[in-house]
Design a protein around this motif. Structure first.
Motif, PDB file in Angstrom:
ATOM      1  N   MET A  24       0.822  -1.216   0.000  1.00  0.00           N
ATOM      2  CA  MET A  24       0.000   0.000   0.000  1.00  0.00           C
ATOM      3  C   MET A  24       0.851   1.259   0.000  1.00  0.00           C
ATOM      4  O   MET A  24       0.450   2.285  -0.547  1.00  0.00           O
ATOM      5  CB  MET A  24      -0.927  -0.011   1.227  1.00  0.00           C
ATOM      6  CG  MET A  24      -2.013  -1.075   1.172  1.00  0.00           C
ATOM      7  SD  MET A  24      -2.970  -1.139   2.693  1.00  0.00           S
ATOM      8  CE  MET A  24      -3.661   0.515   2.749  1.00  0.00           C
ATOM      9  N   ILE A  25       2.065   1.184   0.577  1.00  0.00           N
ATOM     10  CA  ILE A  25       2.892   2.393   0.619  1.00  0.00           C
ATOM     11  C   ILE A  25       3.941   2.399  -0.496  1.00  0.00           C
ATOM     12  O   ILE A  25       4.885   3.166  -0.489  1.00  0.00           O
ATOM     13  CB  ILE A  25       3.588   2.545   1.991  1.00  0.00           C
ATOM     14  CG1 ILE A  25       4.516   1.349   2.285  1.00  0.00           C
ATOM     15  CG2 ILE A  25       2.562   2.686   3.092  1.00  0.00           C
ATOM     16  CD1 ILE A  25       5.300   1.503   3.578  1.00  0.00           C
ATOM     17  N   GLY A  26       3.752   1.476  -1.474  1.00  0.00           N
ATOM     18  CA  GLY A  26       4.535   1.561  -2.697  1.00  0.00           C
ATOM     19  C   GLY A  26       5.771   0.716  -2.780  1.00  0.00           C
ATOM     20  O   GLY A  26       6.574   0.901  -3.684  1.00  0.00           O
ATOM     21  N   ARG A  27       5.970  -0.206  -1.878  1.00  0.00           N
ATOM     22  CA  ARG A  27       7.129  -1.078  -1.974  1.00  0.00           C
ATOM     23  C   ARG A  27       6.814  -2.249  -2.895  1.00  0.00           C
ATOM     24  O   ARG A  27       5.779  -2.887  -2.758  1.00  0.00           O
ATOM     25  CB  ARG A  27       7.530  -1.615  -0.601  1.00  0.00           C
ATOM     26  CG  ARG A  27       8.083  -0.555   0.344  1.00  0.00           C
ATOM     27  CD  ARG A  27       8.447  -1.204   1.664  1.00  0.00           C
ATOM     28  NE  ARG A  27       9.003  -0.250   2.607  1.00  0.00           N
ATOM     29  CZ  ARG A  27       9.321  -0.557   3.855  1.00  0.00           C
ATOM     30  NH1 ARG A  27       9.117  -1.785   4.305  1.00  0.00           N
ATOM     31  NH2 ARG A  27       9.830   0.362   4.658  1.00  0.00           N
TER      32      ARG A  27
ATOM     33  N   ASP B 192      13.846  -1.763  -1.386  1.00  0.00           N
ATOM     34  CA  ASP B 192      14.999  -2.003  -2.255  1.00  0.00           C
ATOM     35  C   ASP B 192      16.217  -2.474  -1.460  1.00  0.00           C
ATOM     36  O   ASP B 192      17.028  -3.264  -1.956  1.00  0.00           O
ATOM     37  CB  ASP B 192      15.356  -0.719  -3.019  1.00  0.00           C
ATOM     38  CG  ASP B 192      14.307  -0.378  -4.067  1.00  0.00           C
ATOM     39  OD1 ASP B 192      13.525  -1.284  -4.444  1.00  0.00           O
ATOM     40  OD2 ASP B 192      14.261   0.782  -4.516  1.00  0.00           O
ATOM     41  N   SER B 193      16.355  -1.999  -0.226  1.00  0.00           N
ATOM     42  CA  SER B 193      17.512  -2.374   0.578  1.00  0.00           C
ATOM     43  C   SER B 193      17.480  -3.849   0.980  1.00  0.00           C
ATOM     44  O   SER B 193      18.508  -4.410   1.367  1.00  0.00           O
ATOM     45  CB  SER B 193      17.595  -1.504   1.834  1.00  0.00           C
ATOM     46  OG  SER B 193      16.453  -1.716   2.659  1.00  0.00           O
ATOM     47  N   GLN B 194      16.317  -4.493   0.877  1.00  0.00           N
ATOM     48  CA  GLN B 194      16.189  -5.905   1.231  1.00  0.00           C
ATOM     49  C   GLN B 194      16.345  -6.830   0.025  1.00  0.00           C
ATOM     50  O   GLN B 194      16.264  -8.043   0.167  1.00  0.00           O
ATOM     51  CB  GLN B 194      14.831  -6.178   1.882  1.00  0.00           C
ATOM     52  CG  GLN B 194      14.671  -5.573   3.277  1.00  0.00           C
ATOM     53  CD  GLN B 194      13.290  -5.877   3.823  1.00  0.00           C
ATOM     54  OE1 GLN B 194      12.306  -5.235   3.450  1.00  0.00           O
ATOM     55  NE2 GLN B 194      13.208  -6.870   4.702  1.00  0.00           N
ATOM     56  N   ILE B 195      16.538  -6.258  -1.155  1.00  0.00           N
ATOM     57  CA  ILE B 195      16.628  -7.059  -2.376  1.00  0.00           C
ATOM     58  C   ILE B 195      18.092  -7.235  -2.773  1.00  0.00           C
ATOM     59  O   ILE B 195      18.852  -6.271  -2.840  1.00  0.00           O
ATOM     60  CB  ILE B 195      15.856  -6.395  -3.530  1.00  0.00           C
ATOM     61  CG1 ILE B 195      14.361  -6.352  -3.193  1.00  0.00           C
ATOM     62  CG2 ILE B 195      16.092  -7.165  -4.834  1.00  0.00           C
ATOM     63  CD1 ILE B 195      13.534  -5.585  -4.196  1.00  0.00           C
ATOM     64  N   LEU B 196      18.482  -8.469  -3.029  1.00  0.00           N
ATOM     65  CA  LEU B 196      19.825  -8.777  -3.515  1.00  0.00           C
ATOM     66  C   LEU B 196      19.699  -9.509  -4.844  1.00  0.00           C
ATOM     67  O   LEU B 196      19.058 -10.554  -4.930  1.00  0.00           O
ATOM     68  CB  LEU B 196      20.574  -9.661  -2.518  1.00  0.00           C
ATOM     69  CG  LEU B 196      21.908 -10.228  -3.024  1.00  0.00           C
ATOM     70  CD1 LEU B 196      22.935  -9.119  -3.215  1.00  0.00           C
ATOM     71  CD2 LEU B 196      22.443 -11.301  -2.082  1.00  0.00           C
TER      72      LEU B 196
END
Length: 286
Positions: A34-37, A43-47
């Motif tokens: 809902m808040i656009g993630r 992004d900081s959690q994506i590798l």
């Protein structure tokens, strides 16, 4: 002729932190959307372990994957061995493909070396009659004949790996994945392993080889791919790729101040060296 291995724009995405099925993850995911993630993950959690990687390996050829730690080499092997699957793109494999990634996987600590050869060979795809036929060769190659009826829990780490490599190296696959296993054992055993890989190549086995020892990569492979942060930096003939990688390593050392900059910079820029070998003398043991 079809390639033995083909990577088509392969990407592999991991999400760091909380597990996919935890209660916290289940509750927070719709809120995050809902808040656009994207997919409820910042992004900081994506590798991205791999990003749009493509290469082909012809039957009977040997490809070396090189790069620093975290560049995506082992992820590529895990995709090839179907331990995991790509987030996008396709991986094509023609033939049987055991992996020398976790040597001795499946060994039972309370069973003897002899008793462990059969289940380990079965895990790698060998039939019982194939193991029966090659059992003496496996034991002889491992060099631990004296201890073959001893429980493996009493083996040294070197003995454990030698037996694991010996079983895997006698599968005679269509494609063989090798990840750093030649970094273990003494020099004599590493040479034996390298010769076995050459024998497999001679009968048409395709090799995908990962090692930080560039001398071994040069001795085994005819093609190479230099990976960095999951992306291909260079691919082609093994000497061209390794020279490119070595220059990258030298530049990083200079930037980090961990190498004699003046001498190494001379190598890069083509100037004379501060240190030169004037003479080499070879003597016998006496």
């Amino acid at each position: 002729m079809k390639p033995a291995v083909r990577f088509d724009n392969v990407s592999k995405r991991y999400e760091l932190g909380t597990g996919q099925t935890s209660l916290k993850r289940i509750i927070s995911k719709p809120i995050a959307k809902m808040i656009g993630r994207q997919n409820g993950v910042s992004d900081s959690q994506i590798l991205w372990a791999l990003r749009d990687v493509s290469f082909n390996i012809e039957p009977g050829s040997a490809l070396g994957l090189v790069g620093p730690n975290g560049s995506g080499k082992t992820t590529s092997l895990k995709l090839l061995s179907r331990i995991t699957f790509p987030s996008s793109g396709r991986v094509h494999i023609n033939g049987r493909i055991p992996a020398l990634i976790e040597l001795g996987a499946g060994f039972h600590q309370d069973l003897t070396g002899r008793e462990n050869v059969y289940p380990n060979g079965a895990i790698l795809g060998m039939k019982k009659h194939e193991i029966d036929k090659r059992f003496d060769q496996i034991v002889d190659f491992s060099g631990i004949e004296r201890f073959i009826d001893t429980p493996v829990k009493r083996y040294s780490s070197g003995m454990y790996v030698r037996l694991g490599f010996s079983v895997a190296a006698h599968v005679e696959p269509d494609v063989l994945l090798v990840d750093e296993v030649l970094a273990v054992g003494d020099a004599q055993f590493r040479q034996k392993c390298a010769r076995r890989i050459e024998e497999l190549q001679a009968i048409g086995t395709t090799i995908v080889f990962v090692a930080h020892n560039l001398y071994l990569v040069r001795s085994v492979c005819d093609q190479a791919v230099f990976l960095l942060k999951g992306q291909v930096q260079k691919q082609g003939a093994v000497d061209d790729v390794l020279n490119h990688y070595e220059n990258w390593l030298i530049e990083r050392q200079i930037e980090d101040g961990a190498a004699p900059a003046a001498a190494i910079r001379g190598k890069i820029e083509g100037h004379s060296q501060d240190v030169a070998i004037q003479e080499i003398t070879v003597r016998n043991l006496n």
